[in-house]
Design a protein around this motif. Structure first.
Motif, PDB file in Angstrom:
ATOM      1  N   LYS A  49      28.562  13.051  34.193  1.00 33.27           N
ATOM      2  CA  LYS A  49      27.120  12.955  33.947  1.00 33.27           C
ATOM      3  C   LYS A  49      26.810  11.896  32.893  1.00 33.27           C
ATOM      4  CE  LYS A  49      26.878  16.626  30.443  1.00 33.27           C
ATOM      5  NZ  LYS A  49      26.083  17.779  29.980  1.00 33.27           N
ATOM      6  N   ALA A  50      27.781  11.569  32.039  1.00 33.19           N
ATOM      7  CA  ALA A  50      27.563  10.548  31.011  1.00 33.19           C
ATOM      8  C   ALA A  50      27.326   9.173  31.626  1.00 33.19           C
ATOM      9  CB  ALA A  50      28.749  10.493  30.051  1.00 33.19           C
ATOM     10  N   PHE A  51      28.020   8.888  32.731  1.00 36.08           N
ATOM     11  CA  PHE A  51      27.879   7.601  33.428  1.00 36.08           C
ATOM     12  C   PHE A  51      28.688   7.681  34.699  1.00 36.08           C
ATOM     13  CE2 PHE A  51      29.669   3.239  34.124  1.00 36.08           C
ATOM     14  CZ  PHE A  51      28.503   2.649  34.572  1.00 36.08           C
ATOM     15  N   VAL A 100      28.562  17.315  38.595  1.00 29.98           N
ATOM     16  CA  VAL A 100      27.560  18.372  38.439  1.00 29.98           C
ATOM     17  C   VAL A 100      26.489  18.321  39.529  1.00 29.98           C
ATOM     18  CG1 VAL A 100      27.897  18.560  35.959  1.00 29.98           C
ATOM     19  CG2 VAL A 100      26.162  17.002  36.824  1.00 29.98           C
ATOM     20  N   SER A 101      26.728  17.521  40.570  1.00 28.10           N
ATOM     21  CA  SER A 101      25.744  17.430  41.650  1.00 28.10           C
ATOM     22  C   SER A 101      26.415  16.897  42.904  1.00 28.10           C
ATOM     23  CB  SER A 101      24.598  16.479  41.258  1.00 28.10           C
ATOM     24  OG  SER A 101      25.054  15.141  41.247  1.00 28.10           O
ATOM     25  N   GLY A 102      25.716  17.074  44.026  1.00 28.40           N
ATOM     26  CA  GLY A 102      26.199  16.491  45.261  1.00 28.40           C
ATOM     27  C   GLY A 102      26.247  14.978  45.185  1.00 28.40           C
ATOM     28  N   GLY A 103      25.303  14.381  44.448  1.00 26.69           N
ATOM     29  CA  GLY A 103      25.286  12.924  44.304  1.00 26.69           C
ATOM     30  C   GLY A 103      26.492  12.400  43.554  1.00 26.69           C
ATOM     31  N   GLU A 104      26.886  13.093  42.494  1.00 22.30           N
ATOM     32  CA  GLU A 104      28.084  12.667  41.771  1.00 22.30           C
ATOM     33  C   GLU A 104      29.326  12.864  42.634  1.00 22.30           C
ATOM     34  OE1 GLU A 104      26.587  13.334  37.149  1.00 22.30           O
ATOM     35  OE2 GLU A 104      28.135  14.658  37.968  1.00 22.30           O
TER      36      GLU A 104
END
Length: 435
Positions: free
Chosen positions: A67-69, A88-92
């Motif tokens: 999530k930091a980058f 922490v997400s589907g996008g990540e």
């Protein structure tokens, strides 16, 4: 000249360098606003973490808190360093898939994972899902049964420890949206549900007490609490906890007022606390996982801007305005976060005045730095804000319909574009006509 800058970061022309490249050349080649990362600094911090684990002879994972980058290029660097990632997400997770990242080295966090996100995690057989609530256990159970799959899980607990940090950055106290509370018995009930599910394999316990922490004591307390919980569950359920995940939150230096210890020293204290407590509780030594994000990418990142207008009011600090602002770094407006800056094209010059660094966005609160000593600046100068590698680009927006900046990685005197600058056409690409 800023105190954070080491002499080797300034070249013979008196310009700031990033990864061996003149920052003003980066600004001219790629345009501004621009986010530039010194990739060697990222690699070095990974290796420092690895070294402290190996010196203590402990099994471990350095799980980068993405999530930091999170970009394809960043995940590829983590893979080169044999790291793990926390999404922490589907996008990540999708970004990790596009980066070719090893799926078995991914953990999935989040307090409201959707069915679609959990299905993606199961389909790609990621390493572990860190369960956060009872709804998620039920949802994951349904998906695993439907797909006839199994999944490693950890339980996220709230240890009742508040980190000394901004209230929005505290996540370990009992009154938190994250995790299962120990005191009320929720954590134990979650464990029972997992242990009775043949499609879930319980591998560890997770906690995270906050962010931008400068004191070791909270981490030691959390480590002791995790070991005590593992011992309790061993006695009650004959469970050997394979992993203790102590999260991240190791503080970094943003300004001269910050005085953090080296991130790896936090980890050394955590390891020694776990080893001692495990011996006291007569447990088998588990692997220790950490989840650093800010401490890996924060100091490695620089935000480059071009100075434009200036406003002088008698008796007040001048406003020096740059061509970016809260759209590429929301933290000063959101958290009152402090940063320091230098004139990249005059990095060795003496400071002559104190100014406010203002952004271009249509908000009075769009002030990137409230007080900054600088040489007398001119329109067209290149300003570099230091230590912006964490939560800058990842929280960027298109507010005022401004395109998000480009991102470059710089290493060994070479630069490479890893995120293209958005165009005006990109801004309307998803818009649909109404008439």
């Amino acid at each position: 000249m800023d105190e954070q800058l080491e002499p080797n970061k300034i070249n013979v022309a008196g310009h700031l360098t990033i990864g061996g490249v003149d920052a003003t050349e980066l600004a001219h080649q790629y345009g501004t606003p621009l986010i530039a990362y010194d990739v060697a600094a990222i690699r070095q911090q990974f290796r420092r973490f690895n070294k402290v684990f190996e010196e203590n002879q402990v099994e471990y994972e350095v799980s980068y808190a993405s999530k930091a980058f999170a970009t394809v290029g960043m995940f590829q660097v983590v893979a080169q360093e044999k790291g793990h990632i926390d999404v922490v997400s589907g996008g990540e997770l999708y970004t990790a898939i596009k980066a070719g990242f090893p799926m078995d080295k991914i953990s999935f966090h989040g307090n409201n994972k959707s069915r679609a996100e959990l299905e993606m995690a199961v389909e790609h057989q990621i390493g572990v899902v860190i369960v956060d609530n009872f709804h998620e256990i039920e949802l994951l159970s349904e998906i695993l049964e439907q797909k006839k799959q199994t999944m490693n899980v950890m339980i996220r607990i709230t240890p009742g420890i508040s980190a000394h940090t901004h209230k929005y950055d505290q996540t370990g106290q009992e009154d938190s949206k994250f995790g299962f509370d120990i005191q009320s018995g929720q954590a134990e009930e979650a464990l029972k549900q997992i242990l009775t599910n043949p499609r879930m394999t319980m591998i560890g316990i997770h906690t995270h007490i906050g962010s931008q922490i400068f004191e070791v004591e909270g981490f030691v307390m959390a480590a002791n609490k995790l070991v005590d919980l593992a011992a309790d569950w061993h006695d009650k359920f004959d469970l050997d906890t394979q992993v203790l995940n102590v999260g991240g939150g190791f503080g970094i230096r943003y300004t001269k007022e910050d005085d953090p210890i080296a991130p790896e020293k936090f980890v050394d204290a955590i390891i020694k606390a776990v080893q001692k407590r495990v011996g006291q509780r007569d447990l088998k030594m588990p692997a220790i996982w950490i989840e650093p994000g800010r401490s890996i990418v924060g100091p490695a990142g620089y935000s480059l801007y071009t100075i434009g207008s200036r406003k002088d009011v008698p008796g007040l600090l001048p406003y020096v305005t740059v061509d970016g602002g809260m759209g590429d770094n929301i933290r000063p407006a959101l958290y009152q976060a402090d940063y320091e800056a230098v004139l990249a094209n005059r990095a060795s010059d003496k400071n002559e005045e104190t100014v406010r660094i203002a952004g271009k966005y249509c908000e009075s609160g769009d002030i990137l730095i409230q007080k900054q000593a600088l040489p007398k600046s001119q329109p067209g100068d290149t300003l570099a804000i230091l230590a912006t590698g964490a939560y800058g680009y990842s929280m960027a927006s298109n507010y005022n319909r401004n395109p998000r900046p480009a991102v470059v990685f710089v290493e060994n005197g070479q630069s490479k574009l890893v995120v293209k600058r958005e165009s005006y056409e990109d801004l309307v690409r998803l818009d649909q006509d109404f008439i």
